[in-house]
Every structure is written in C-alpha cells, then in structure tokens.
Design a protein around this motif. Structure first.
Motif, PDB file in Angstrom:
ATOM      1  N   ASN A 191       0.781  -1.309  -0.124  1.00 41.05           N
ATOM      2  CA  ASN A 191      -0.033   0.007  -0.010  1.00 41.05           C
ATOM      3  C   ASN A 191       0.666   1.351   0.007  1.00 41.05           C
ATOM      4  OD1 ASN A 191      -2.732  -1.136   0.341  1.00 41.05           O
ATOM      5  ND2 ASN A 191      -1.887  -2.199   2.108  1.00 41.05           N
ATOM      6  N   THR A 192       1.846   1.215   0.531  1.00 36.65           N
ATOM      7  CA  THR A 192       2.826   2.380   0.517  1.00 36.65           C
ATOM      8  C   THR A 192       3.150   3.076  -0.700  1.00 36.65           C
ATOM      9  OG1 THR A 192       3.892   1.671   2.552  1.00 36.65           O
ATOM     10  CG2 THR A 192       4.807   3.766   1.655  1.00 36.65           C
ATOM     11  N   PRO A 193       2.791   4.211  -1.104  1.00 31.69           N
ATOM     12  CA  PRO A 193       3.296   4.917  -2.225  1.00 31.69           C
ATOM     13  C   PRO A 193       4.504   4.919  -2.525  1.00 31.69           C
ATOM     14  CG  PRO A 193       1.342   6.241  -1.193  1.00 31.69           C
ATOM     15  CD  PRO A 193       1.884   5.292  -0.140  1.00 31.69           C
ATOM     16  N   LEU A 194       4.911   5.084  -3.589  1.00 29.04           N
ATOM     17  CA  LEU A 194       6.392   4.946  -4.201  1.00 29.04           C
ATOM     18  C   LEU A 194       7.320   5.774  -3.574  1.00 29.04           C
ATOM     19  CD1 LEU A 194       8.301   3.373  -5.816  1.00 29.04           C
ATOM     20  CD2 LEU A 194       7.853   4.687  -7.839  1.00 29.04           C
ATOM     21  N   LEU A 195       6.611   7.158  -3.363  1.00 26.24           N
ATOM     22  CA  LEU A 195       7.492   8.315  -2.909  1.00 26.24           C
ATOM     23  C   LEU A 195       7.803   8.139  -1.288  1.00 26.24           C
ATOM     24  CD1 LEU A 195       5.982  11.323  -4.756  1.00 26.24           C
ATOM     25  CD2 LEU A 195       8.279  10.387  -4.926  1.00 26.24           C
ATOM     26  N   LEU A 196       6.754   7.372  -0.917  1.00 25.75           N
ATOM     27  CA  LEU A 196       7.011   7.218   0.875  1.00 25.75           C
ATOM     28  C   LEU A 196       7.769   5.857   1.037  1.00 25.75           C
ATOM     29  CD1 LEU A 196       3.664   8.230   2.237  1.00 25.75           C
ATOM     30  CD2 LEU A 196       5.629   9.702   1.938  1.00 25.75           C
ATOM     31  N   LEU A 197       8.054   5.135   0.304  1.00 28.71           N
ATOM     32  CA  LEU A 197       9.142   3.851   0.540  1.00 28.71           C
ATOM     33  C   LEU A 197      10.339   4.000   0.857  1.00 28.71           C
ATOM     34  CD1 LEU A 197       7.690   1.384  -2.291  1.00 28.71           C
ATOM     35  CD2 LEU A 197       7.468   0.938   0.360  1.00 28.71           C
ATOM     36  N   PRO A 198      10.927   4.900   0.259  1.00 27.98           N
ATOM     37  CA  PRO A 198      12.468   5.082   1.003  1.00 27.98           C
ATOM     38  C   PRO A 198      12.492   5.724   2.410  1.00 27.98           C
ATOM     39  CG  PRO A 198      12.251   6.239  -1.294  1.00 27.98           C
ATOM     40  CD  PRO A 198      10.799   5.791  -0.879  1.00 27.98           C
ATOM     41  N   VAL A 199      11.312   6.283   2.829  1.00 22.98           N
ATOM     42  CA  VAL A 199      11.438   6.749   4.144  1.00 22.98           C
ATOM     43  C   VAL A 199      10.596   5.771   4.872  1.00 22.98           C
ATOM     44  CG1 VAL A 199      10.344   8.356   5.755  1.00 22.98           C
ATOM     45  CG2 VAL A 199      10.967   8.935   3.328  1.00 22.98           C
ATOM     46  N   ILE A 200       9.785   5.172   4.740  1.00 21.71           N
ATOM     47  CA  ILE A 200       8.973   4.115   5.326  1.00 21.71           C
ATOM     48  C   ILE A 200       9.439   2.892   5.666  1.00 21.71           C
ATOM     49  CG2 ILE A 200       6.649   2.819   5.501  1.00 21.71           C
ATOM     50  CD1 ILE A 200       6.480   5.859   6.150  1.00 21.71           C
ATOM     51  N   LEU A 201      10.060   2.316   4.724  1.00 17.02           N
ATOM     52  CA  LEU A 201      10.837   1.086   4.840  1.00 17.02           C
ATOM     53  C   LEU A 201      12.110   0.923   5.926  1.00 17.02           C
ATOM     54  CD1 LEU A 201      10.987  -2.053   3.763  1.00 17.02           C
ATOM     55  CD2 LEU A 201      12.328  -1.372   1.864  1.00 17.02           C
ATOM     56  N   PRO A 202      12.816   1.833   5.666  1.00 16.12           N
ATOM     57  CA  PRO A 202      13.868   1.987   6.718  1.00 16.12           C
ATOM     58  C   PRO A 202      13.450   2.164   8.446  1.00 16.12           C
ATOM     59  CG  PRO A 202      14.616   3.293   4.913  1.00 16.12           C
ATOM     60  CD  PRO A 202      13.117   2.756   4.687  1.00 16.12           C
ATOM     61  N   SER A 219      -0.506  -7.705  -5.946  1.00 16.96           N
ATOM     62  CA  SER A 219      -1.495  -6.991  -5.451  1.00 16.96           C
ATOM     63  C   SER A 219      -1.300  -5.399  -5.547  1.00 16.96           C
ATOM     64  CB  SER A 219      -1.877  -7.172  -4.194  1.00 16.96           C
ATOM     65  OG  SER A 219      -2.231  -8.745  -4.024  1.00 16.96           O
ATOM     66  N   ARG A 220       0.052  -5.331  -5.179  1.00 18.88           N
ATOM     67  CA  ARG A 220       0.454  -3.752  -5.047  1.00 18.88           C
ATOM     68  C   ARG A 220       0.046  -3.128  -6.387  1.00 18.88           C
ATOM     69  NH1 ARG A 220       3.843   0.065  -2.841  1.00 18.88           N
ATOM     70  NH2 ARG A 220       4.673   1.684  -4.510  1.00 18.88           N
ATOM     71  N   ARG A 221       0.459  -3.642  -7.376  1.00 19.36           N
ATOM     72  CA  ARG A 221       0.173  -2.855  -8.759  1.00 19.36           C
ATOM     73  C   ARG A 221      -1.294  -2.661  -9.008  1.00 19.36           C
ATOM     74  NH1 ARG A 221       4.100  -6.687 -10.706  1.00 19.36           N
ATOM     75  NH2 ARG A 221       2.581  -8.130 -11.488  1.00 19.36           N
ATOM     76  N   ARG A 222      -2.215  -3.626  -8.495  1.00 16.23           N
ATOM     77  CA  ARG A 222      -3.675  -3.329  -8.589  1.00 16.23           C
ATOM     78  C   ARG A 222      -3.874  -2.044  -7.782  1.00 16.23           C
ATOM     79  NH1 ARG A 222      -3.915  -9.248  -8.538  1.00 16.23           N
ATOM     80  NH2 ARG A 222      -4.696  -8.876  -6.456  1.00 16.23           N
ATOM     81  N   THR A 223      -3.612  -2.351  -6.627  1.00 20.42           N
ATOM     82  CA  THR A 223      -3.853  -1.562  -5.535  1.00 20.42           C
ATOM     83  C   THR A 223      -3.481   0.023  -5.850  1.00 20.42           C
ATOM     84  OG1 THR A 223      -3.728  -3.285  -3.666  1.00 20.42           O
ATOM     85  CG2 THR A 223      -3.656  -0.627  -3.118  1.00 20.42           C
ATOM     86  N   GLN A 224      -2.249   0.171  -6.214  1.00 20.60           N
ATOM     87  CA  GLN A 224      -1.823   1.669  -6.648  1.00 20.60           C
ATOM     88  C   GLN A 224      -2.504   2.028  -7.934  1.00 20.60           C
ATOM     89  OE1 GLN A 224       0.306   3.214  -4.536  1.00 20.60           O
ATOM     90  NE2 GLN A 224       0.082   1.546  -2.938  1.00 20.60           N
ATOM     91  N   ALA A 225      -2.843   1.276  -8.829  1.00 21.84           N
ATOM     92  CA  ALA A 225      -3.621   1.776  -9.851  1.00 21.84           C
ATOM     93  C   ALA A 225      -4.846   2.237  -9.592  1.00 21.84           C
ATOM     94  CB  ALA A 225      -3.916   0.390 -10.960  1.00 21.84           C
ATOM     95  N   GLN A 226      -5.274   1.815  -8.438  1.00 26.13           N
ATOM     96  CA  GLN A 226      -6.708   2.618  -8.190  1.00 26.13           C
ATOM     97  C   GLN A 226      -6.488   3.796  -7.273  1.00 26.13           C
ATOM     98  OE1 GLN A 226      -8.231  -1.077  -5.952  1.00 26.13           O
ATOM     99  NE2 GLN A 226      -9.989  -1.153  -7.337  1.00 26.13           N
ATOM    100  N   ARG A 227      -5.148   4.061  -6.799  1.00 22.09           N
ATOM    101  CA  ARG A 227      -5.027   5.140  -5.945  1.00 22.09           C
ATOM    102  C   ARG A 227      -5.520   6.571  -6.529  1.00 22.09           C
ATOM    103  NH1 ARG A 227      -0.213   8.318  -4.570  1.00 22.09           N
ATOM    104  NH2 ARG A 227       0.992   7.295  -6.026  1.00 22.09           N
ATOM    105  N   ARG A 228      -6.132   7.490  -5.698  1.00 21.25           N
ATOM    106  CA  ARG A 228      -6.572   8.684  -5.985  1.00 21.25           C
ATOM    107  C   ARG A 228      -5.703   9.664  -5.165  1.00 21.25           C
ATOM    108  NH1 ARG A 228     -12.868   8.952  -6.260  1.00 21.25           N
ATOM    109  NH2 ARG A 228     -12.878   7.402  -4.829  1.00 21.25           N
ATOM    110  N   ALA A 229      -5.287   9.115  -3.729  1.00 18.04           N
ATOM    111  CA  ALA A 229      -4.638  10.065  -2.820  1.00 18.04           C
ATOM    112  C   ALA A 229      -3.303  10.334  -3.134  1.00 18.04           C
ATOM    113  CB  ALA A 229      -5.205   9.508  -1.446  1.00 18.04           C
ATOM    114  N   SER A 230      -2.697  11.516  -2.773  1.00 21.67           N
ATOM    115  CA  SER A 230      -1.589  11.985  -3.150  1.00 21.67           C
ATOM    116  C   SER A 230      -0.508  11.196  -2.125  1.00 21.67           C
ATOM    117  CB  SER A 230      -1.106  13.180  -3.371  1.00 21.67           C
ATOM    118  OG  SER A 230      -1.355  13.908  -1.963  1.00 21.67           O
ATOM    119  N   ALA A 231       0.693  10.943  -2.331  1.00 20.47           N
ATOM    120  CA  ALA A 231       1.579  10.784  -1.000  1.00 20.47           C
ATOM    121  C   ALA A 231       1.502  11.423   0.024  1.00 20.47           C
ATOM    122  CB  ALA A 231       3.134  10.460  -2.073  1.00 20.47           C
TER     123      ALA A 231
END
Length: 345
Positions: A251-262, A301-313
């Motif tokens: 679920n984590t938007p790509l822009l947030l992954l470098p912060v959230i994952l560590p 599942s991530r690809r399907r989920t992110q394709a539906q995303r309307r909220a910004s990071a």
C-alpha cells in the motif's frame, strides 16, 4: 444455510457477518447481544470456518432468521468475511468478531452516524475491554510512520463519548462499510488469512480517498484474540509480523517507500529485541522470512492497488502519525473528518 432464509424477503439495511472458528465460548453471548439490538433491520450471517466446535448452528438459533454459511474449510478471517459479504443482501456490511459484545444501541448508533454523514462509507466503533469496560480496547486503527499499525488507545482509560472524528482505518472487530464499495475494492485480502487484513483494507480506503469515521457512541466490549490463543500466541505473532510487512509493501506510495521501509525495519528490530519479546524471537523471525518469501503475490496486489489510488503521497503521509510517542504509548489519533471523494448515495 438455515432454512429460515427466503430470497423473497426485502433486503435488510444491514448485513452483519460473524466468522466463527473455535469461538464456542463467546459466540452465543455475541449473538445474544445482537438479538437485543434496538435497531432491527439487519440480517445475521455466521460463517462457519469448519470450526471443530460446530458452534455456529446452536448460536444462530438465538436470532430468528440468522443464516449459517458453511465455508467447508478454515478460510481465515479474510476469506470468511468475503464469503459472507458475497452472500449478504444489505446495503451496509457490518463486521463483528465472535468475541465482541455490542451494546444494545450499537447498530442504531452506526446507522444514525451514516445518516449524519451520507458521504462517508466506512465507520468504526469504540471498543472497550470485555473484562473491564473502563479500559479501552481501541478507538479505530492508527498507522504509524514505521508502518506499524495499532489500535488507538489500547489499554488506556476509556474517555467515554469523545467527539466523532476520522481515524486511519476501521477495526475489523466492529465496523460498518458500504458493501458495494467493499466488494469493488476486492474485500479483505485473503493472502493475509488473519491479522492486519482490516488495516490493509483501511489503507486501501485511504488510497482511494475514503475516510473512516470513529463513532464513539457505538460501543462493543471486546475480548480480543479469543479464538487464536491471545495476542502473544505464536499464531498471532507469526501472522502479525508477516502481514504488517505486506501492508507496507502493498500500500505505501512509491514516494514514501524510501522513508517508510527503513523506519519499519528499525522499529521491527527494536521491538523484536525487547526483553519481553525475546522468547518469541524465533517465531517473529519466521514470520518475517515468510513475508519475504510471499512478496511475489503481494507485489502483484500492489500493482492493482496503486492503479486505483487517487490520494497523493502527501495525503497518505498526513493520514499517518509521525510522532514516536503515539506509537510507543499506543495513543489514539483522531482527526477532523475530511470530505470524501465519493458522491452522496
């Protein structure tokens, strides 16, 4: 299914789904609490997840018209809920754990809240401990910056009827959601089986711009993990560890992954090495390895989920809490309700 059901009956407003597995000690009390509800326009569907105790049939007899759906196997909470949701007929889908005992006006309070907020599609309850109602079991679910979710206010004193407000996600123990939206988003993710599947669903609501409203006047007394051996059982620790990581990846938007994952990996290490958690270190590590091994389907599942995303990071980041004291103290995070992107029904 019970023979009392007829397709000719008008659809009810609500469909309450309970998933039963090894819940013989609690299910009867749960159904009795539903039978005492002041709001009566609902149907009850009990999904028997091949429970060895066979408790669904006897419990259903306490509420005329209740249906028992035989899953045929243990589908987990996610699969059981989805099975019930597909068989349900109500406009609203209500999830209730078999160890959660709603106050008599619980459904009435949820329905009243939905009428006050016609553009909101997801509602969650105020949960108190069944053993001591002065102590909170949770005020909705909170997502922390390290992607460690928790029930807001867990084990804190119950503040009573606090103001309504938005929380990150509903708790699957006692929630109400628009059934059409639930099905359109794919329901609960059955890869999760059990634990964090409600947070995953709530995160997907966030991604499509659908808020969840906490209704403090809608109260249930919750025992918690009654059928799985408690929150510190090997079952709970394994699935919780695995599924928290999957929630992050999916679920984590790509822009947030470098912060959230560590942050997640650091928090995981710190929590796992606490003295009180060290006896479960082996099962925790096993759960993390299972998370890594199962990343293939989760990435799909991530690809399907992110394709539906309307909220910004940025909007997703703002829906989380970045205060470490919130996570360490399991503090509730309740914000003013923002507008839904969904049109009025």
């Amino acid at each position: 299914m019970n023979d009392t059901f007829s397709e000719d009956k008008a659809p009810p407003a609500l469909s309450v789904v309970i998933v039963a597995y090894n819940s013989g000690a609690t299910l009867g009390r749960c159904v009795a609490a539903l039978a005492a509800q002041t709001y009566a326009d609902f149907e009850l569907l009990i999904v028997d997840n091949a429970s060895p105790q066979r408790e669904a049939g006897p419990a259903a007899q306490a509420l005329p018209g209740a249906r028992v759906i035989e899953a045929g196997d243990n589908l987990g909470f996610a699969g059981g809920v989805n099975l019930g949701a597909r068989a349900a007929r109500g406009r609203w889908l209500v999830l209730l754990n078999p160890d959660a005992y709603p106050d008599p006006d619980w459904l009435e309070q949820l329905v009243t809240a939905s009428r006050r907020h016609p553009k909101v599609a997801s509602f969650t309850s105020r949960q108190v401990m069944a053993q001591d109602r002065s102590v909170l079991d949770g005020l909705g679910d909170v997502m922390s910056a390290p992607a460690i979710p928790y029930r807001g206010g867990y084990l804190s004193p119950d503040p009573g009827d606090s103001p309504e407000g938005e929380v990150f996600s509903p708790c699957g123990a006692a929630m109400m959601v628009d059934r059409a939206l639930f099905l359109r988003l794919g329901g609960l993710d059955e890869d999760f089986f059990c634990y964090c599947e409600d947070v995953d669903f709530g995160y997907r609501l966030q991604l499509v711009g659908e808020p969840t409203l906490l209704v403090p006047a809608a109260v249930v007394a919750h025992e918690g993990s009654a059928s799985s051996g408690g929150p510190k059982s090997e079952f709970a620790v394994f699935h919780g560890t695995r599924n928290r990581f999957w929630v992050l990846v999916k679920n984590t938007p790509l822009l947030l992954l470098p912060v959230i994952l560590p942050l997640h990996l650091l928090a995981f290490a710190v929590v796992s090495l606490r003295p009180q958690n060290r006896p479960l270190l082996e099962v925790t590590w096993r759960g993390f390895k299972a998370a890594l091994a199962g990343l293939g389907p989760i990435w799909t599942s991530r690809r399907r989920t992110q394709a539906q995303r309307r909220a910004s990071a940025l909007q997703i980041a703002r829906s989380m809490t970045w205060d470490p004291k919130d996570l360490s103290g399991r503090r509730a995070v309740i914000r003013p309700l923002r507008p839904s992107r969904r049109g009025a029904p």
